[in-house]
Design a protein around this motif. Structure first.
Motif, short mmCIF file in Angstrom:
data_model
loop_
_atom_site.label_atom_id
_atom_site.label_comp_id
_atom_site.label_asym_id
_atom_site.label_seq_id
_atom_site.Cartn_x
_atom_site.Cartn_y
_atom_site.Cartn_z
N GLU A 25 -24.22 -1.96 21.79
CA GLU A 25 -23.91 -0.53 22.20
C GLU A 25 -24.08 0.21 21.06
O GLU A 25 -23.63 -0.02 20.08
CB GLU A 25 -22.90 -0.44 23.18
N ILE A 26 -24.70 1.44 21.47
CA ILE A 26 -24.98 2.55 20.20
C ILE A 26 -24.40 3.72 20.64
O ILE A 26 -24.30 4.18 21.93
CB ILE A 26 -26.26 2.86 19.75
N VAL A 27 -23.79 4.73 19.97
CA VAL A 27 -23.28 5.85 20.27
C VAL A 27 -24.15 7.17 19.70
O VAL A 27 -24.30 6.76 18.47
CB VAL A 27 -21.71 5.80 20.00
N VAL A 28 -24.31 8.13 20.52
CA VAL A 28 -25.17 9.37 19.92
C VAL A 28 -24.25 10.41 20.31
O VAL A 28 -23.94 10.79 21.26
CB VAL A 28 -26.48 9.43 20.48
N VAL A 86 -30.10 1.09 23.38
CA VAL A 86 -31.27 2.01 23.07
C VAL A 86 -31.90 2.72 24.21
O VAL A 86 -31.97 4.07 24.16
CB VAL A 86 -32.22 1.30 22.01
N ASP A 87 -32.37 2.00 24.87
CA ASP A 87 -33.09 2.80 26.10
C ASP A 87 -32.37 3.78 27.00
O ASP A 87 -32.91 4.82 27.36
CB ASP A 87 -33.99 1.71 26.98
N LYS A 88 -31.00 3.25 27.44
CA LYS A 88 -30.10 4.37 27.99
C LYS A 88 -29.86 5.66 27.21
O LYS A 88 -29.85 6.68 27.77
CB LYS A 88 -28.94 3.76 28.54
N THR A 107 -40.84 10.04 20.93
CA THR A 107 -40.49 10.51 19.44
C THR A 107 -38.87 10.76 19.23
O THR A 107 -38.43 10.35 18.27
CB THR A 107 -40.76 12.26 19.58
N LEU A 108 -37.95 10.86 20.45
CA LEU A 108 -36.68 10.79 20.37
C LEU A 108 -36.11 9.28 20.08
O LEU A 108 -35.40 9.35 19.12
CB LEU A 108 -36.14 11.43 21.39
N GLY A 109 -36.82 8.35 20.63
CA GLY A 109 -36.35 6.92 20.23
C GLY A 109 -36.76 6.74 18.85
O GLY A 109 -35.83 6.27 18.09
N ALA A 110 -37.86 6.98 18.37
CA ALA A 110 -38.10 6.83 16.81
C ALA A 110 -37.05 7.52 16.08
O ALA A 110 -36.71 7.08 14.87
CB ALA A 110 -39.45 7.37 16.57
N TYR A 111 -36.93 8.88 16.22
CA TYR A 111 -35.74 9.52 15.45
C TYR A 111 -34.40 8.95 15.59
O TYR A 111 -33.93 8.63 14.47
CB TYR A 111 -35.73 11.05 16.11
N LYS A 152 -34.41 5.83 13.54
CA LYS A 152 -34.33 5.93 12.19
C LYS A 152 -32.92 6.66 11.55
O LYS A 152 -32.60 6.20 10.52
CB LYS A 152 -35.49 7.07 11.63
N LYS A 153 -32.31 7.20 12.43
CA LYS A 153 -30.90 7.96 12.09
C LYS A 153 -29.88 6.90 12.04
O LYS A 153 -28.95 7.06 11.52
CB LYS A 153 -30.59 9.16 12.76
N LEU A 154 -29.95 5.83 12.98
CA LEU A 154 -28.83 5.03 13.19
C LEU A 154 -29.13 3.72 12.93
O LEU A 154 -28.88 2.56 13.85
CB LEU A 154 -28.53 5.09 14.87
N PRO A 155 -29.87 3.39 12.05
CA PRO A 155 -30.36 2.05 11.84
C PRO A 155 -29.25 1.08 11.51
O PRO A 155 -29.45 -0.27 12.16
CB PRO A 155 -31.05 1.97 10.36
N SER A 156 -28.12 1.18 11.35
CA SER A 156 -27.05 0.34 11.11
C SER A 156 -26.60 -0.23 12.62
O SER A 156 -25.72 -1.26 12.87
CB SER A 156 -25.86 0.69 10.36
N GLN A 157 -26.67 0.78 13.62
CA GLN A 157 -26.12 0.78 15.00
C GLN A 157 -27.40 -0.01 15.98
O GLN A 157 -26.98 -0.70 16.85
CB GLN A 157 -25.82 1.84 15.60
N ILE A 158 -28.63 0.01 15.35
CA ILE A 158 -29.73 -0.52 16.52
C ILE A 158 -30.19 -1.65 15.85
O ILE A 158 -30.70 -1.89 14.86
CB ILE A 158 -30.67 0.65 16.47
N PRO A 159 -30.10 -2.97 16.70
CA PRO A 159 -30.63 -4.06 16.33
C PRO A 159 -32.08 -4.13 16.19
O PRO A 159 -32.69 -3.56 16.97
CB PRO A 159 -30.07 -5.15 17.12
#
Length: 63
Positions: A4-7, A24-26, A47-51, A54-61
C-alpha cells in the motif's frame, strides 16, 4: 501481495488535507479524481501514475 502507498495532497505542494491509501492503481484513480474535482487540474491517469511513481519510488514496488 501489493504494497500500500499513501499520497497526501499537502505533500505534493497543495494546501489541502486530502490523502488516499491503497495499491498504485487505486491511488492514481483516487488522486486523479481529487485533483480534477477539488483543484481543477486534469492530468491524464497515465501522466499522474508516472508522476507518482517518480515521486514515491521507495513506496512503489517495481513490477
Amino acid at each position: 501481495m501489493m504494497a500500500e502507498i499513501v499520497v497526501k495532497c499537502n505533500e505534493r505542494g497543495f494546501d489541502c488535507n486530502y490523502s488516499t491509501t491503497g495499491d498504485v492503481d487505486k491511488v492514481v484513480l483516487d488522486y486523479w479524481n481529487h485533483m480534477k474535482k477539488e483543484h481543477g487540474i486534469e492530468y491524464s491517469p497515465e501522466t499522474l501514475g508516472a508522476y507518482l511513481k517518480k515521486k514515491l519510488p521507495s513506496q512503489i514496488p517495481v513490477r
